[in-house]
Design a protein around this motif. Structure first.
Motif, short mmCIF file in Angstrom:
data_model
loop_
_atom_site.label_atom_id
_atom_site.label_comp_id
_atom_site.label_asym_id
_atom_site.label_seq_id
_atom_site.Cartn_x
_atom_site.Cartn_y
_atom_site.Cartn_z
N GLY A 156 0.82 -1.52 0.02
CA GLY A 156 -0.08 0.21 0.08
C GLY A 156 0.66 1.19 0.12
O GLY A 156 0.42 2.44 0.26
N ARG A 157 1.94 1.20 -0.36
CA ARG A 157 2.77 2.36 -0.42
C ARG A 157 3.16 2.75 -1.82
O ARG A 157 4.32 3.33 -2.17
CB ARG A 157 4.15 2.10 0.44
CG ARG A 157 3.86 1.84 1.75
CD ARG A 157 3.80 2.96 2.58
NE ARG A 157 3.30 3.11 3.89
CZ ARG A 157 3.56 3.78 5.18
NH1 ARG A 157 4.03 4.98 4.68
NH2 ARG A 157 3.08 3.62 6.12
N GLY A 158 2.64 2.30 -3.04
CA GLY A 158 2.72 2.25 -4.53
C GLY A 158 3.36 3.49 -4.82
O GLY A 158 2.89 4.83 -4.24
N GLY A 159 3.89 3.67 -5.96
CA GLY A 159 4.73 4.86 -6.54
C GLY A 159 3.69 5.85 -7.08
O GLY A 159 3.74 6.97 -6.33
N PHE A 160 2.78 5.73 -8.04
CA PHE A 160 2.21 6.85 -8.80
C PHE A 160 0.91 6.91 -7.94
O PHE A 160 0.28 6.18 -7.37
CB PHE A 160 1.81 6.31 -10.17
CG PHE A 160 2.96 6.01 -11.18
CD1 PHE A 160 3.08 4.92 -11.45
CD2 PHE A 160 4.00 6.99 -11.36
CE1 PHE A 160 4.44 4.36 -12.21
CE2 PHE A 160 4.96 6.63 -12.11
CZ PHE A 160 5.20 5.47 -12.53
N HIS A 161 0.84 8.43 -7.93
CA HIS A 161 -0.36 9.12 -7.11
C HIS A 161 -0.69 10.35 -7.84
O HIS A 161 0.12 10.94 -8.43
CB HIS A 161 -0.19 9.08 -5.59
CG HIS A 161 0.89 9.90 -5.13
ND1 HIS A 161 0.95 11.01 -5.17
CD2 HIS A 161 2.47 9.52 -4.88
CE1 HIS A 161 2.18 11.52 -4.55
NE2 HIS A 161 2.95 10.77 -4.62
N PHE A 162 -1.81 10.83 -7.17
CA PHE A 162 -2.11 12.18 -7.97
C PHE A 162 -2.43 13.37 -6.93
O PHE A 162 -2.90 14.27 -7.03
CB PHE A 162 -3.51 12.06 -8.75
CG PHE A 162 -3.39 10.96 -9.78
CD1 PHE A 162 -2.76 11.30 -11.04
CD2 PHE A 162 -3.70 9.72 -9.54
CE1 PHE A 162 -2.80 10.49 -11.92
CE2 PHE A 162 -3.55 8.86 -10.75
CZ PHE A 162 -3.09 9.25 -11.89
N LYS A 163 -1.89 12.99 -5.54
CA LYS A 163 -1.88 14.11 -4.62
C LYS A 163 -0.65 15.06 -4.85
O LYS A 163 0.46 14.55 -5.19
CB LYS A 163 -1.71 13.41 -3.08
CG LYS A 163 -3.04 12.59 -2.87
CD LYS A 163 -2.74 12.04 -1.36
CE LYS A 163 -4.05 11.27 -0.96
NZ LYS A 163 -3.90 10.82 0.25
N ARG A 164 -1.07 16.36 -4.42
CA ARG A 164 0.11 17.28 -4.61
C ARG A 164 1.31 17.11 -3.51
O ARG A 164 1.01 16.82 -2.59
CB ARG A 164 -0.40 18.70 -4.58
CG ARG A 164 -1.37 19.07 -5.68
CD ARG A 164 -1.89 20.35 -5.50
NE ARG A 164 -3.02 20.69 -6.60
CZ ARG A 164 -3.74 21.86 -6.71
NH1 ARG A 164 -3.61 22.90 -5.54
NH2 ARG A 164 -4.40 21.95 -7.57
N THR A 165 2.43 17.13 -4.35
CA THR A 165 3.65 17.12 -3.44
C THR A 165 5.01 17.91 -4.08
O THR A 165 4.74 18.32 -5.22
CB THR A 165 4.21 15.56 -3.08
OG1 THR A 165 5.05 15.75 -2.01
CG2 THR A 165 4.62 14.96 -4.42
N LEU A 166 5.93 17.98 -3.60
CA LEU A 166 7.03 18.74 -4.02
C LEU A 166 7.83 17.91 -5.05
O LEU A 166 8.19 16.58 -4.64
CB LEU A 166 8.03 19.30 -2.81
CG LEU A 166 7.56 20.45 -2.13
CD1 LEU A 166 8.51 20.45 -0.96
CD2 LEU A 166 7.33 21.74 -2.75
N ALA A 167 8.00 18.25 -6.20
CA ALA A 167 8.67 17.46 -7.26
C ALA A 167 10.09 17.15 -6.67
O ALA A 167 10.49 16.23 -6.90
CB ALA A 167 8.76 18.38 -8.40
N SER A 168 10.64 18.00 -5.81
CA SER A 168 12.23 18.02 -5.27
C SER A 168 12.26 16.74 -4.47
O SER A 168 13.34 16.11 -4.15
CB SER A 168 12.65 19.16 -4.69
OG SER A 168 11.66 19.27 -3.34
N PHE A 169 11.10 15.97 -4.01
CA PHE A 169 11.22 14.90 -3.21
C PHE A 169 11.59 13.51 -4.20
O PHE A 169 11.80 12.49 -3.65
CB PHE A 169 9.87 14.37 -2.44
CG PHE A 169 9.90 15.41 -1.11
CD1 PHE A 169 10.52 14.95 -0.08
CD2 PHE A 169 9.05 16.35 -1.27
CE1 PHE A 169 10.44 15.83 1.17
CE2 PHE A 169 9.00 17.39 -0.28
CZ PHE A 169 9.47 16.88 1.28
N SER A 170 11.42 13.64 -5.47
CA SER A 170 11.58 12.47 -6.47
C SER A 170 12.86 12.02 -6.39
O SER A 170 13.88 13.02 -6.52
CB SER A 170 11.04 13.16 -7.85
OG SER A 170 11.29 12.09 -8.72
N LEU A 171 13.19 10.70 -6.59
CA LEU A 171 14.55 10.04 -6.87
C LEU A 171 14.55 9.53 -8.26
O LEU A 171 15.35 8.71 -8.55
CB LEU A 171 14.80 9.07 -5.81
CG LEU A 171 14.77 9.36 -4.36
CD1 LEU A 171 14.96 8.31 -3.33
CD2 LEU A 171 15.68 10.72 -3.96
#
Length: 375
Positions: A100-115
């Protein structure tokens, strides 16, 4: 006027050492509640303060004047009867990827958290905290190289992590690449060879998480020196060797990167009641190593930080506590949040420190301990 303003400075220690003291092995909730309710103290509690041993002193110590009993301070002492050896490979309980921690989602978050487009190496990544942090990197967009002494388990977990990602992201175009590699983290040649293998497989390395490590509980005088040396070589030498190998690779590429060392709250405090002096010292060494390397490598754009977990309910910890339920009760009684942490509580912490969201953070020690170290 003696008020609660003054008492706040000693209140926590008093409540822990005195109100919880009814027995070294019993948590006295009634006494704890009474001590908490007595948090506001006025001069009326010190009517005989002119005497050598007044009522106020009795309230603080719970002992007869000049005669502290064996129970005094018992909640802040180690118990040499507690002895826990790190298990052999065959006895180490298996973990599972977090659901239940899957990758793609549609909630807003900072792009800078991406790896995204990054490759992360996670030592000790086949189990325990390392396994969960490996998955955190994958969920956040990175490819991952799991490094572990048990390559077979590493390969099993690599497949499970990728399958979990596919199940939670049906139709995804990009499936993360997760590989498993053997290494004895305390052996320089093994580390060097494994690093070369990872670069050949992934093309590069951007990030490192040094989760390989273990703890044991022995009274210091009784701790076999060969086991102390093994503990130190894995926790400290292994962290140092991998950090240097990855830093060298990044400098040769003229690329920036991030190193997150997994320390412990034990590097800042002394755990009770279990004795573990060498482990505590080793984690203190990891913490200061991170600070030192953060300064040394800042010019190269390499950030080095530490995550210091508190008591975490890993598969191994659960096994130990099932056999020692009294230990669990004592640990939780000293955690302000009143509960142990879950390994997945580290997923956000490691992603943050590896990501560009933490671009101006280096040499930091992020404690994830439910407040244990602040009381």
């Amino acid at each position: 006027m003696f008020t609660s303003t003054i008492f706040r400075g000693v209140g926590r220690a008093v409540i822990r050492a005195s109100a919880l003291r009814s027995s070294p092995n019993t948590f006295n909730r009634a006494a704890f509640g009474a001590a908490t309710r007595s948090f506001s103290v006025t001069s009326s509690a010190r009517k005989d303060e002119k005497g050598e041993h007044g009522e106020y002193e009795k309230m603080l110590t719970g002992a007869k004047p000049g005669a502290a009993g064996d129970h005094e301070g018992s909640f802040s002492r180690t118990d040499k009867r507690i002895q826990v050896e790190y298990p052999e490979e065959a006895d180490y309980p298996r973990g599972q990827p977090v659901q239940g921690r899957g990758g793609f989602h549609f909630k807003r978050t900072l792009a800078s958290f991406s790896l995204e487009d990054k490759v992360a190496v996670v030592t000790g990544g086949a189990r325990g905290l390392g396994l969960v942090m490996s998955q955190a990197c994958v969920v956040s967009g990175a490819d991952v190289a799991i490094v572990d002494l048990n390559k077979e388990e590493g390969e099993r977990q690599a497949q499970l992590i990728m399958q979990t990602f596919k199940d939670e992201n049906p139709g995804a175009d990009l499936i993360p690449k997760v590989t498993a590699h053997y290494a004895d983290v305390s052996d320089p040649e093994s580390v060097k060879g494994t690093m070369a293998e990872i670069v050949e497989s992934h093309g590069k390395v951007d990030h490192l998480v040094t989760s390989a490590g273990f703890t044991e509980n022995f009274d210091a005088i009784q701790y076999p020196i060969d086991r102390v040396r093994k503990l130190w070589s894995v926790n400290v030498d292994g962290t140092y060797l991998w950090a240097c190998e990855v830093a060298k690779h990044l400098m040769e590429r003229k690329a920036s990167g991030n190193i997150v060392m997994i320390g412990s709250m034990s590097g800042a405090i002394v755990n009770v009641p279990q004795p573990q002096a060498p482990y505590n010292a080793a984690k203190a060494a990891v913490r200061h190593l991170a600070s030192s390397l953060a300064v040394e490598w800042a010019h190269a754009g390499i950030r080095v930080n530490v995550i210091s977990p508190g008591y975490m309910l890993t598969a191994l910890t659960k096994k130990i506590l099932d056999e020692n339920p009294e230990l669990h009760r004592k640990w939780v009684s000293l955690i302000p949040q009143g509960k142990m942490g879950r390994p997945e509580d580290l997923m956000g912490a490691v992603t943050f420190l590896l990501s560009d969201a933490a671009e101006y953070i280096t040499g930091a020690d992020l404690r994830v301990d439910g407040g244990y170290t602040i009381t």
